[in-house]
Scaffold this active site. Sequence first.
Site, mmCIF file in Angstrom:
data_model
loop_
_atom_site.group_PDB
_atom_site.id
_atom_site.type_symbol
_atom_site.label_atom_id
_atom_site.label_comp_id
_atom_site.label_asym_id
_atom_site.label_seq_id
_atom_site.Cartn_x
_atom_site.Cartn_y
_atom_site.Cartn_z
ATOM 1 N N LYS A 5 0.826 -1.214 0.000
ATOM 2 C CA LYS A 5 0.000 0.000 0.000
ATOM 3 C C LYS A 5 0.860 1.265 0.000
ATOM 4 O O LYS A 5 0.347 2.373 -0.060
ATOM 5 C CB LYS A 5 -0.904 0.021 1.243
ATOM 6 N N LYS A 43 2.605 2.177 2.625
ATOM 7 C CA LYS A 43 2.508 2.729 3.983
ATOM 8 C C LYS A 43 3.539 2.040 4.874
ATOM 9 O O LYS A 43 3.765 0.848 4.790
ATOM 10 C CB LYS A 43 1.114 2.485 4.586
HETATM 11 N N1 C2G Z 1 -10.690 6.395 9.611
HETATM 12 C C1 C2G Z 1 -11.705 7.220 10.084
HETATM 13 N N2 C2G Z 1 -11.401 8.403 10.666
HETATM 14 C C2 C2G Z 1 -10.105 8.787 10.802
HETATM 15 C C3 C2G Z 1 -9.066 7.947 10.334
HETATM 16 C C4 C2G Z 1 -9.386 6.744 9.740
HETATM 17 O O1 C2G Z 1 -12.901 6.878 9.971
HETATM 18 N N3 C2G Z 1 -9.839 10.005 11.392
HETATM 19 C C5 C2G Z 1 -11.052 5.115 8.990
HETATM 20 C C6 C2G Z 1 -10.600 5.000 7.536
HETATM 21 O O2 C2G Z 1 -11.531 5.611 6.657
HETATM 22 C C7 C2G Z 1 -10.556 3.482 7.356
HETATM 23 C C8 C2G Z 1 -10.159 2.986 8.748
HETATM 24 O O3 C2G Z 1 -10.400 4.067 9.662
HETATM 25 O O4 C2G Z 1 -11.848 2.983 7.025
HETATM 26 C C9 C2G Z 1 -8.711 2.565 8.823
HETATM 27 O O5 C2G Z 1 -7.908 3.632 8.349
HETATM 28 P P1 C2G Z 1 -6.332 3.314 8.093
HETATM 29 O O6 C2G Z 1 -5.790 2.630 9.267
HETATM 30 O O7 C2G Z 1 -5.707 4.569 7.573
HETATM 31 O O8 C2G Z 1 -6.419 2.220 6.934
HETATM 32 P P2 C2G Z 1 -6.089 2.435 5.379
HETATM 33 O O9 C2G Z 1 -4.676 2.743 5.190
HETATM 34 O O10 C2G Z 1 -7.112 3.354 4.857
HETATM 35 O O11 C2G Z 1 -6.273 0.936 4.819
HETATM 36 O O12 C2G Z 1 -8.046 -2.501 2.067
HETATM 37 C C10 C2G Z 1 -8.302 -1.265 2.688
HETATM 38 C C11 C2G Z 1 -7.076 -0.716 3.367
HETATM 39 O O13 C2G Z 1 -6.451 -1.693 4.180
HETATM 40 C C12 C2G Z 1 -7.445 0.512 4.185
#
Ligand code: C2G
Length: 161
Positions: free
Chosen positions: A71, A73
Amino acid sequence: MDTAALPPTTGRAGAPALARPGHGALGRTTAITYGTYDLFHIGHVRLFERIKQRFDVLVVAVSTDEFNAIKGKKSVMPFVDRFEMVRACRHVDLAIAENDWAQKEHDIVAHGADGFVMGSDWSGRFDHLRALCDVIYLPRTEGVSSTELKQCIRATAAAGA
Ligand code: C2G
């Protein structure tokens, strides 16, 4: 591990749908969601909380360190810690590993998910899963993110606090 292609953007963000009543065993509905959950924070907790206002059971797939590399990340916390913190959250009924983009269809069927739920930053990106279950994008929690937390920690450390 070759990099799996990112799922195609499939257009309009889906309007939040109500959980379909009683699709699971004993009329219980199941939702599934995916993420890195680095520096586990209130935005993640609020998402899980709001999913459980709509569904009875929540399955959370936590990105492995290897998948995070795909990803693009790099998380501060290793997978084992992120996985254990998500699993310890009272809103979470089951935590599984997320190893690649392509596992979602299998997971939805395997766990009998009635809903696939993500935060709104992913709006539209997983609409193709509507063929298998409801796809819901919930508003992100503003003012917090793993990235912002990292920046804040760095600034605090630089200030010698
Ligand atoms: N999220 C949220 N509010 C935030 C930060 C994150 O609602 N302030 C939600 C994101 O929209 C996501 C979840 O928390 O649905 C996890 O976010 P991340 O850990 O950043 O995951 P991400 O990198 O988006 O990975 O296959 C999908 C990916 O694995 C998603």
